[in-house]
Design a protein around this motif. Structure first.
Motif, PDB file in Angstrom:
ATOM      1  N   HIS A   1       0.840  -1.199   0.000  1.00  0.00           N
ATOM      2  CA  HIS A   1       0.000   0.000   0.000  1.00  0.00           C
ATOM      3  C   HIS A   1       0.878   1.252   0.000  1.00  0.00           C
ATOM      4  O   HIS A   1       0.686   2.168  -0.805  1.00  0.00           O
ATOM      5  CB  HIS A   1      -0.901  -0.056   1.241  1.00  0.00           C
ATOM      6  CG  HIS A   1      -1.754   1.136   1.454  1.00  0.00           C
ATOM      7  ND1 HIS A   1      -3.113   1.075   1.432  1.00  0.00           N
ATOM      8  CD2 HIS A   1      -1.456   2.429   1.699  1.00  0.00           C
ATOM      9  CE1 HIS A   1      -3.611   2.267   1.659  1.00  0.00           C
ATOM     10  NE2 HIS A   1      -2.613   3.112   1.829  1.00  0.00           N
ATOM     11  N   ARG A   2       1.828   1.300   0.901  1.00  0.00           N
ATOM     12  CA  ARG A   2       2.701   2.473   1.012  1.00  0.00           C
ATOM     13  C   ARG A   2       3.637   2.599  -0.187  1.00  0.00           C
ATOM     14  O   ARG A   2       3.936   3.709  -0.634  1.00  0.00           O
ATOM     15  CB  ARG A   2       3.474   2.407   2.312  1.00  0.00           C
ATOM     16  CG  ARG A   2       2.558   2.606   3.506  1.00  0.00           C
ATOM     17  CD  ARG A   2       3.284   2.534   4.809  1.00  0.00           C
ATOM     18  NE  ARG A   2       2.330   2.757   5.903  1.00  0.00           N
ATOM     19  CZ  ARG A   2       2.604   2.522   7.153  1.00  0.00           C
ATOM     20  NH1 ARG A   2       3.791   2.066   7.510  1.00  0.00           N
ATOM     21  NH2 ARG A   2       1.692   2.747   8.078  1.00  0.00           N
TER      22      ARG A   2
ATOM     23  N   LEU B   1       2.984   1.609  -3.271  1.00  0.00           N
ATOM     24  CA  LEU B   1       2.172   2.106  -4.384  1.00  0.00           C
ATOM     25  C   LEU B   1       2.012   3.616  -4.283  1.00  0.00           C
ATOM     26  O   LEU B   1       2.180   4.342  -5.272  1.00  0.00           O
ATOM     27  CB  LEU B   1       0.809   1.431  -4.401  1.00  0.00           C
ATOM     28  CG  LEU B   1      -0.182   1.988  -5.428  1.00  0.00           C
ATOM     29  CD1 LEU B   1       0.308   1.738  -6.844  1.00  0.00           C
ATOM     30  CD2 LEU B   1      -1.553   1.398  -5.208  1.00  0.00           C
ATOM     31  N   ARG B   2       1.688   4.114  -3.110  1.00  0.00           N
ATOM     32  CA  ARG B   2       1.526   5.560  -2.903  1.00  0.00           C
ATOM     33  C   ARG B   2       2.811   6.296  -3.286  1.00  0.00           C
ATOM     34  O   ARG B   2       2.780   7.321  -3.965  1.00  0.00           O
ATOM     35  CB  ARG B   2       1.147   5.841  -1.458  1.00  0.00           C
ATOM     36  CG  ARG B   2       1.007   7.327  -1.150  1.00  0.00           C
ATOM     37  CD  ARG B   2       0.509   7.555   0.258  1.00  0.00           C
ATOM     38  NE  ARG B   2      -0.925   7.405   0.343  1.00  0.00           N
ATOM     39  CZ  ARG B   2      -1.789   8.394   0.104  1.00  0.00           C
ATOM     40  NH1 ARG B   2      -1.349   9.586  -0.217  1.00  0.00           N
ATOM     41  NH2 ARG B   2      -3.082   8.191   0.199  1.00  0.00           N
TER      42      ARG B   2
ATOM     43  N   LEU C   1       3.406   6.204  -7.238  1.00  0.00           N
ATOM     44  CA  LEU C   1       2.529   7.126  -7.972  1.00  0.00           C
ATOM     45  C   LEU C   1       2.889   8.578  -7.693  1.00  0.00           C
ATOM     46  O   LEU C   1       2.875   9.416  -8.609  1.00  0.00           O
ATOM     47  CB  LEU C   1       1.070   6.845  -7.629  1.00  0.00           C
ATOM     48  CG  LEU C   1       0.548   5.471  -8.053  1.00  0.00           C
ATOM     49  CD1 LEU C   1      -0.902   5.297  -7.637  1.00  0.00           C
ATOM     50  CD2 LEU C   1       0.722   5.246  -9.538  1.00  0.00           C
ATOM     51  N   THR C   2       3.232   8.889  -6.460  1.00  0.00           N
ATOM     52  CA  THR C   2       3.617  10.257  -6.116  1.00  0.00           C
ATOM     53  C   THR C   2       4.897  10.657  -6.846  1.00  0.00           C
ATOM     54  O   THR C   2       4.975  11.752  -7.424  1.00  0.00           O
ATOM     55  CB  THR C   2       3.794  10.397  -4.589  1.00  0.00           C
ATOM     56  OG1 THR C   2       2.551  10.074  -3.960  1.00  0.00           O
ATOM     57  CG2 THR C   2       4.204  11.811  -4.212  1.00  0.00           C
TER      58      THR C   2
ATOM     59  N   ILE D   1      -0.254  11.677  -8.553  1.00  0.00           N
ATOM     60  CA  ILE D   1      -0.902  11.818  -7.251  1.00  0.00           C
ATOM     61  C   ILE D   1      -2.428  11.774  -7.364  1.00  0.00           C
ATOM     62  O   ILE D   1      -3.113  11.313  -6.451  1.00  0.00           O
ATOM     63  CB  ILE D   1      -0.416  13.093  -6.528  1.00  0.00           C
ATOM     64  CG1 ILE D   1      -0.823  13.089  -5.058  1.00  0.00           C
ATOM     65  CG2 ILE D   1      -0.900  14.345  -7.212  1.00  0.00           C
ATOM     66  CD1 ILE D   1      -0.038  12.172  -4.203  1.00  0.00           C
ATOM     67  N   THR D   2      -2.969  12.194  -8.496  1.00  0.00           N
ATOM     68  CA  THR D   2      -4.427  12.172  -8.671  1.00  0.00           C
ATOM     69  C   THR D   2      -4.979  10.740  -8.747  1.00  0.00           C
ATOM     70  O   THR D   2      -6.168  10.543  -8.548  1.00  0.00           O
ATOM     71  CB  THR D   2      -4.854  12.942  -9.936  1.00  0.00           C
ATOM     72  OG1 THR D   2      -4.208  12.358 -11.066  1.00  0.00           O
ATOM     73  CG2 THR D   2      -4.485  14.419  -9.829  1.00  0.00           C
TER      74      THR D   2
ATOM     75  N   VAL E   1      -3.712   8.233  -6.823  1.00  0.00           N
ATOM     76  CA  VAL E   1      -3.431   7.530  -5.568  1.00  0.00           C
ATOM     77  C   VAL E   1      -4.714   7.089  -4.874  1.00  0.00           C
ATOM     78  O   VAL E   1      -4.870   5.917  -4.518  1.00  0.00           O
ATOM     79  CB  VAL E   1      -2.558   8.392  -4.623  1.00  0.00           C
ATOM     80  CG1 VAL E   1      -2.481   7.781  -3.241  1.00  0.00           C
ATOM     81  CG2 VAL E   1      -1.166   8.569  -5.207  1.00  0.00           C
ATOM     82  N   ASP E   2      -5.641   8.006  -4.675  1.00  0.00           N
ATOM     83  CA  ASP E   2      -6.848   7.669  -3.917  1.00  0.00           C
ATOM     84  C   ASP E   2      -7.697   6.594  -4.590  1.00  0.00           C
ATOM     85  O   ASP E   2      -8.273   5.745  -3.915  1.00  0.00           O
ATOM     86  CB  ASP E   2      -7.692   8.914  -3.671  1.00  0.00           C
ATOM     87  CG  ASP E   2      -7.050   9.843  -2.643  1.00  0.00           C
ATOM     88  OD1 ASP E   2      -6.222   9.374  -1.848  1.00  0.00           O
ATOM     89  OD2 ASP E   2      -7.380  11.033  -2.647  1.00  0.00           O
TER      90      ASP E   2
ATOM     91  N   GLU F   1      -5.397   2.976  -4.543  1.00  0.00           N
ATOM     92  CA  GLU F   1      -4.967   2.324  -3.301  1.00  0.00           C
ATOM     93  C   GLU F   1      -5.897   1.200  -2.838  1.00  0.00           C
ATOM     94  O   GLU F   1      -5.423   0.120  -2.498  1.00  0.00           O
ATOM     95  CB  GLU F   1      -4.841   3.353  -2.170  1.00  0.00           C
ATOM     96  CG  GLU F   1      -3.554   4.109  -2.199  1.00  0.00           C
ATOM     97  CD  GLU F   1      -3.439   5.070  -1.033  1.00  0.00           C
ATOM     98  OE1 GLU F   1      -2.338   5.157  -0.482  1.00  0.00           O
ATOM     99  OE2 GLU F   1      -4.443   5.719  -0.673  1.00  0.00           O
TER     100      GLU F   1
ATOM    101  N   TRP G   1       2.708   1.554 -15.947  1.00  0.00           N
ATOM    102  CA  TRP G   1       2.176   2.758 -16.580  1.00  0.00           C
ATOM    103  C   TRP G   1       2.434   2.672 -18.070  1.00  0.00           C
ATOM    104  O   TRP G   1       3.554   2.436 -18.516  1.00  0.00           O
ATOM    105  CB  TRP G   1       2.850   4.002 -16.018  1.00  0.00           C
ATOM    106  CG  TRP G   1       2.490   5.256 -16.742  1.00  0.00           C
ATOM    107  CD1 TRP G   1       3.251   5.917 -17.664  1.00  0.00           C
ATOM    108  CD2 TRP G   1       1.269   5.985 -16.644  1.00  0.00           C
ATOM    109  NE1 TRP G   1       2.587   7.021 -18.125  1.00  0.00           N
ATOM    110  CE2 TRP G   1       1.364   7.089 -17.512  1.00  0.00           C
ATOM    111  CE3 TRP G   1       0.105   5.815 -15.899  1.00  0.00           C
ATOM    112  CZ2 TRP G   1       0.337   8.014 -17.662  1.00  0.00           C
ATOM    113  CZ3 TRP G   1      -0.908   6.739 -16.042  1.00  0.00           C
ATOM    114  CH2 TRP G   1      -0.788   7.828 -16.914  1.00  0.00           C
TER     115      TRP G   1
END
Length: 138
Positions: free
Chosen positions: A27-28, A30-31, A34-35, A40-41, A43-44, A47, A71
């Protein structure tokens, strides 16, 4: 932070042990991926499905697991590989999710992602499956 060319494809694979604590690591990670790539758009929205895919692989199999993040220009694909060749249970319909004990994971993946699917895999004499989901970048 260096800029990433959104027209260039990239891919990460994180191999993890079959351990429930590894779900948080995925989880972390992946965040962070993407960041760092300026997504970042996504991420939510990415996740929860990613966490469900990895959780299912850890919970329902006995062997190692891998998270794959890819990607291609305009499309983010996330998947979990596990060593069990059996297909995943089909996701429950939303009407059944609230009433059932299980089956929520893939129902959430199906609801959050633009596409999802699975495929059997065989590599170096080991069999397994890859369950994935995809998101179109806005």
């Amino acid at each position: 932070m260096p800029e990433t060319d959104p027209q260039q494809p990239w891919e990460y694979t994180l191999h993890i042990p079959n351990d429930p604590r590894a779900v948080t690591v995925c989880h972390r990670t992946l965040r962070l991926i993407l960041t760092m790539h300026g997504l970042i758009t996504l991420v939510d929205v990415a996740e929860l499905p990613a966490t469900e895919l990895v959780s299912n692989a850890v919970r329902h199999t006995k062997g190692p697991v891998a998270l794959r993040v890819q990607w291609s220009p305009g499309v983010l694909r996330i998947g979990a590989w596990d060593a069990d060749p059996e297909p995943p249970e089909p996701p429950n319909a939303w009407e059944q999710v609230a009433e059932s004990e299980g089956g929520r994971g893939l129902a959430l993946v199906r609801a959050c992602a633009d596409q999802w699917g699975w495929q059997p895999l065989s590599r170096h004499g080991r069999r397994g499956k890859y369950v994935w989901c995809a998101f179109a970048a806005a």
